[in-house]
Design an enzyme around this catalytic site. Structure first.
Site, mmCIF file in Angstrom:
data_model
loop_
_atom_site.group_PDB
_atom_site.id
_atom_site.type_symbol
_atom_site.label_atom_id
_atom_site.label_comp_id
_atom_site.label_asym_id
_atom_site.label_seq_id
_atom_site.Cartn_x
_atom_site.Cartn_y
_atom_site.Cartn_z
ATOM 1 N N GLN A 243 46.833 -22.588 34.378
ATOM 2 C CA GLN A 243 46.157 -21.905 35.493
ATOM 3 C C GLN A 243 45.092 -20.931 34.986
ATOM 4 O OE1 GLN A 243 46.012 -22.213 38.759
ATOM 5 N NE2 GLN A 243 47.332 -24.014 38.694
ATOM 6 N N SER A 244 44.466 -21.245 33.864
ATOM 7 C CA SER A 244 43.472 -20.345 33.279
ATOM 8 C C SER A 244 42.251 -20.161 34.164
ATOM 9 C CB SER A 244 43.038 -20.915 31.918
ATOM 10 O OG SER A 244 41.867 -20.265 31.463
ATOM 11 N N ASN A 245 41.956 -18.895 34.488
ATOM 12 C CA ASN A 245 40.722 -18.578 35.212
ATOM 13 C C ASN A 245 39.513 -18.775 34.307
ATOM 14 O OD1 ASN A 245 42.051 -17.430 37.646
ATOM 15 N ND2 ASN A 245 42.792 -15.926 36.158
#
Ligand SMILES: *Cc1c(COP(=O)(O)O)cnc(C)c1O
Length: 327
Positions: free
Chosen positions: A75-77
């Protein structure tokens, strides 16, 4: 200093606004709480990586690269914004994500797909190796990859948060505001290194207080040396003779909870408080942890009622959709 001469690719419109959080302030009975809205950086649902990517992509284009390669959690921004920025800059994008492919992608991973990044899943402990491997494979196919470290936290990206402090100075002056502290989520260190260096350069008098999301202060993984080295390499890159030491960094490691990307009651309470009092969304992994920490510090009377604090919202709201079952 040569801040204006570094290669930069425009991704957003600055300055981002500063908002007074009136209802939150009233409910806390503590300092005035303001928010710097780096969740509103135009590109691809916004966030702090946008500022770093302006300089990283500037360098990539100068180097003649054709593909951005970076890594992060599922879920890396940072990965989502790298994929978005690659689209805008006309570059391909390969993402190395730790985790396993879900049946239906959600949150940031869904956006990675929409931005047409090529995603390579791997185990957390293989991530750095895989990042090198993906770049090598691209080179062997005649491509020119530009490798961005996790979080975009190096001397190139960190410049974006030195310029952010320069952007903040006239905003604070116009509002007649002198916050006792700037509080924000700190993880791979580029944001904190840039803000702390920028604070020295611009003469900001308050504290630059990172709330650690996943880093520890002592032991073999101690993070202060990392902050020190990113900040000093950044200073060299911009031609500043400032030298920061570990004593220049304030990193609160009291809110690590169950670990990285494992939000708990503190985070979900902060999300609901900000949403229901201010109509502002936080992300469970970073900004809700940092805001939860700030609200706890306020409750512990670390700040007085005649002071003000500035919460620097670093984005991450697309994470929310990956935790839908918690609401
Ligand atoms: C990456 C990130 C941070 C932390 O920034 P670093 O420069 O890695 O320390 C904070 N908030 C959000 C939403 C992020 O995506």
């Amino acid at each position: 200093m040569n801040l204006d001469r570094l290669p930069r690719f425009e991704l957003a419109q600055f300055p981002t606004p500063i908002h007074y959080l009136k209802k939150l302030t009233a409910s806390c009975q503590g300092p005035d709480i303001y928010m710097k809205r780096d969740d509103l950086t135009c590109l691809g649902m916004g966030g702090n990586k946008t500022r770093k990517l302006e300089f990283l992509i500037g360098q990539a284009l100068t180097d003649g690269a054709d593909t951005l390669v970076t890594a992060g959690g599922i879920q890396s921004n940072h990965c989502r914004l790298t994929a978005a920025a690659a689209c805008k800059a006309g570059l391909a994008c390969d993402l190395v994500l730790s985790g396993t492919a879900p049946q239906v992608p959600n949150g940031n991973l869904l956006l990675d797909k929409i931005f047409r990044a090529r995603v390579h899943f791997c185990d957390r402990e293989d991530r750095e190796k895989q990042l090198v491997q993906v770049a090598d494979d691209l080179r062997s196919k005649g491509k020119k990859p530009f490798v961005i470290p996790v979080g975009g936290s190096n001397a190139i990206g960190s410049v974006g948060y030195v310029t952010a402090m320069a952007e903040l100075k006239p905003q604070l002056a116009a509002m007649d505001l002198a916050p006792a502290a700037i509080v924000f989520a700190s993880s791979s260190g580029g944001t904190q290194a840039g803000l702390s260096l920028g604070a020295k350069i611009t003469g900001f008098a308050g504290d630059i207080l990172g709330i650690s999301i996943d880093q520890v202060k002592t032991g073999e993984d101690a993070f202060l040396p990392v902050l020190e080295s990113i900040a000093n390499e950044t200073a060299r890159r911009i031609g500043s003779d400032r030298i920061l030491t570990q004593a220049d960094f304030f990193l609160n490691c009291d809110y690590l909870g169950a670990g990285y990307a494992k939000p708990g009651d503190m985070e979900f309470n902060a999300i609901e408080a900000l949403a229901q009092q201010e109509g502002i969304l936080l992300g469970p992994v970073y900004t809700a942890r940092a805001m939860g920490g700030l609200l706890d510090l306020i409750q512990k009377k670390v700040f007085t009622r005649d002071q003000s604090v500035l919460f620097w919202h670093t984005g991450g709201t697309p994470e929310l959709f990956a935790w839908a079952d918690r609401f």
